[in-house]
Design an enzyme around this catalytic site. Structure first.
Site, PDB file in Angstrom:
ATOM      1  N   SER A 317       4.920  19.724   4.695  1.00  0.00           N
ATOM      2  CA  SER A 317       4.890  21.194   4.733  1.00  0.00           C
ATOM      3  C   SER A 317       5.087  21.716   3.259  1.00  0.00           C
ATOM      4  O   SER A 317       4.063  21.727   2.638  1.00  0.00           O
ATOM      5  CB  SER A 317       6.171  21.572   5.576  1.00  0.00           C
ATOM      6  OG  SER A 317       7.507  20.985   5.134  1.00  0.00           O
ATOM      7  N   ASP A 328      -5.624  21.354  -5.960  1.00  0.00           N
ATOM      8  CA  ASP A 328      -6.977  22.179  -5.897  1.00  0.00           C
ATOM      9  C   ASP A 328      -7.344  22.796  -7.138  1.00  0.00           C
ATOM     10  O   ASP A 328      -8.603  23.188  -7.598  1.00  0.00           O
ATOM     11  CB  ASP A 328      -6.908  23.481  -4.680  1.00  0.00           C
ATOM     12  CG  ASP A 328      -6.945  22.548  -3.634  1.00  0.00           C
ATOM     13  OD1 ASP A 328      -7.556  21.508  -3.051  1.00  0.00           O
ATOM     14  OD2 ASP A 328      -7.054  23.477  -2.473  1.00  0.00           O
ATOM     15  N   LYS A 342       1.167  18.259   8.173  1.00  0.00           N
ATOM     16  CA  LYS A 342       1.768  19.091   8.635  1.00  0.00           C
ATOM     17  C   LYS A 342       1.349  20.513   8.114  1.00  0.00           C
ATOM     18  O   LYS A 342       1.905  21.059   7.498  1.00  0.00           O
ATOM     19  CB  LYS A 342       3.316  19.281   8.996  1.00  0.00           C
ATOM     20  CG  LYS A 342       3.892  20.418  10.022  1.00  0.00           C
ATOM     21  CD  LYS A 342       5.420  20.423  10.174  1.00  0.00           C
ATOM     22  CE  LYS A 342       5.609  21.562  11.088  1.00  0.00           C
ATOM     23  NZ  LYS A 342       5.339  22.797  10.568  1.00  0.00           N
TER      24      LYS A 342
END
Length: 486
Positions: A317, A328, A342
């Protein structure tokens, strides 16, 4: 109907911390308040499909008929409340692994847990097909000290079998007064026989951010994203910088292994501590007006310092939000193994006098538009903790009826052309003669040692191979001879 909501980013119940590995904070809460922060005036109206009323009435009539049938004919008398509670549990748990109904007592227990005034073991557990499976122990807790590992199955408590019992029942049995004993029977992958571990319950406190200086390379461990994580991160970074004489010339390692998540605002703040500009994370709900996006705040406290993030299957999470954002943006190199996967958000909806509902209400997405739901985040450099392959997986994808991965770019992260030259030389597992891992001895932590090696290479300083100084591995002949003399 008015209600109070709180968003959760987490994977399971914690037997001694919070009911769910993470709570998303989207607004400030006063001191002493329960750690839920979003508020809504009304439950969003959902338009019913045309011509559905007759079918709904028919199904409710069916429910009433079965209710009466069970109440009249079940082998033992059963209360109406128990029947309704069981029905609510089935309705919600049948949606996905993270939606559930909490009775008033269970909801009260959840609130008490956030105060740290109860005894527990510090275990994060997940229910799966009637089994209780360990997602991860929390640093410094009795479970952690006893050596319980991710992937362990708890099959008995104080000698009483719990296999097939509801997860809530098992969690309640593991809670208790501080300084009281409890014995868990554990089934561990590849273990020859069950492990019987006796522990003493403690008042559970999540350990804060910790740091260690390895020569001129900094190491910061984030065990969970709590209210003070961002401030603690900055404090520990400043301490490391001072210890290093003004700058961490060997780079910085952030350890998110077995970090089950936590507060969303803290995940955003931690990411923003290293990313100057751009998106950190976004959420997309059923109703577009409930979707949100959070961006970086324009600063990098390290001024571009080389960064490595350690991940594994227990990183869930909020940990995945940070890992995904740093990956990214090409701000850090991820070293370790794939994360839990998740990618959903839960909302707590209290029902006054009748407990609360935990309901999945949104998916979240990384800056590149990825939904990691059921997929996890793959590291840039794969490094396993040990040579043993886990028999049981503990990731989101292995749970029953998980929500679909949809609504975003489901491809791999943006291609990287900035990995350090040493990346191709990093082994994906320890050699046969690597010492047995000891949590008190960092030199035995293979993932950490390889992470230090990578970040030092990125920083342009000496990056010694941790394997080079090991004693030679015993030959097969020598091993056989040694065994024959015992």
């Amino acid at each position: 109907m008015t209600f109070r909501t709180g968003l959760l980013f987490g994977a399971a119940f914690l037997t001694g911390i919070v009911a769910g590995p993470g709570l998303v904070r989207v607004a400030e809460v006063g001191t002493g308040s329960f750690m839920f922060a979003a508020y809504a005036d009304t439950l969003p109206a959902v338009a019913a499909p045309a011509n559905s009323h007759a079918e709904t009435y028919r199904l409710l009539t069916l429910f009433g008929s079965i209710f009466d049938l069970v109440r009249a004919n079940y082998v033992d008398p059963v209360s109406d409340r128990d029947l309704i509670t069981n029905a609510l549990n089935g309705m919600l748990s049948g949606l996905d692994p993270h939606s559930s109904y909490m009775t008033e007592k269970q909801y009260a227990d959840m609130q008490v847990q956030t105060t740290g005034k109860f005894g527990g073991l510090g275990l994060e557990v997940q229910g799966e097909d009637g089994h209780v499976r360990v997602v991860s122990p929390i640093d410094g807790t009795p479970a952690w000290k006893a050596g319980i590992k991710p992937g362990d199955y708890i099959v008995a408590i104080d000698g009483h079998n719990i296999d097939g019992s509801p997860l809530n029942d098992a969690v309640e049995k593991m809670r208790g007064k501080p300084d009281t004993k409890i014995t868990l029977t554990i089934i561990r992958p590849k273990a020859a026989k069950p492990l019987v571990l006796t522990m003493t319950r403690e008042i559970i406190h999540i350990e804060g951010v910790k740091s260690v200086l390895y020569d001129k390379t900094g190491y910061i461990r984030i065990p969970q994203f709590t209210e003070d994580t961002s401030a603690e991160l900055r404090r520990e970074y400043e301490k490391l910088t001072k210890q290093a004489g003004g700058r961490l010339t060997g780079g910085l390692v952030i350890d998110l292994r077995n970090d089950p998540g936590g507060l969303l605002n803290q995940a955003i703040d931690v990411s923003s501590s290293f990313i100057r500009n751009g998106e950190i994370v976004s959420t997309r709900a059923r109703h577009p007006k409930d979707s949100q996006r959070w961006d970086a705040k324009g600063t990098d406290m390290t001024d571009g310092l080389p960064l490595v993030v350690l991940t594994n299957g227990g990183s869930a999470s909020a940990s995945e939000i940070v890992s995904g954002a740093l990956q990214d943006h090409h701000r850090a190199v991820l070293v370790g193994t794939k994360t839990f996967g998740k990618g959903s958000v839960q909302t707590i909806m209290p029902i006054p006098g009748n407990g609360a509902v935990r309901l999945t209400t949104a998916r979240y997405y990384t800056p590149s538009g990825r939904s990691i739901q059921g997929l996890g985040i793959a590291p840039d450099i794969v490094v396993k903790e040990s040579r043993e392959e886990p028999v049981f997986s503990i990731r989101e994808a292995d749970l029953s009826h998980i929500i679909k991965n949809q609504g975003g770019n489901q491809t791999k992260p943006p291609a990287r052309d900035d990995l350090p030259a040493i990346a191709s030389k990093i082994p994906d597992q320890p050699p046969a003669n690597w010492p047995t891992y000891d949590m008190t001895k960092p030199a035995t932590d293979f993932q950490l040692q390889e992470g230090l090696r990578v970040v030092r290479n990125m920083a342009g300083v000496a990056a010694p191979d941790p394997v080079a100084g090991l004693p030679p591995a015993p030959s097969a002949t020598a091993t056989k001879s040694e065994v024959s003399h015992h």
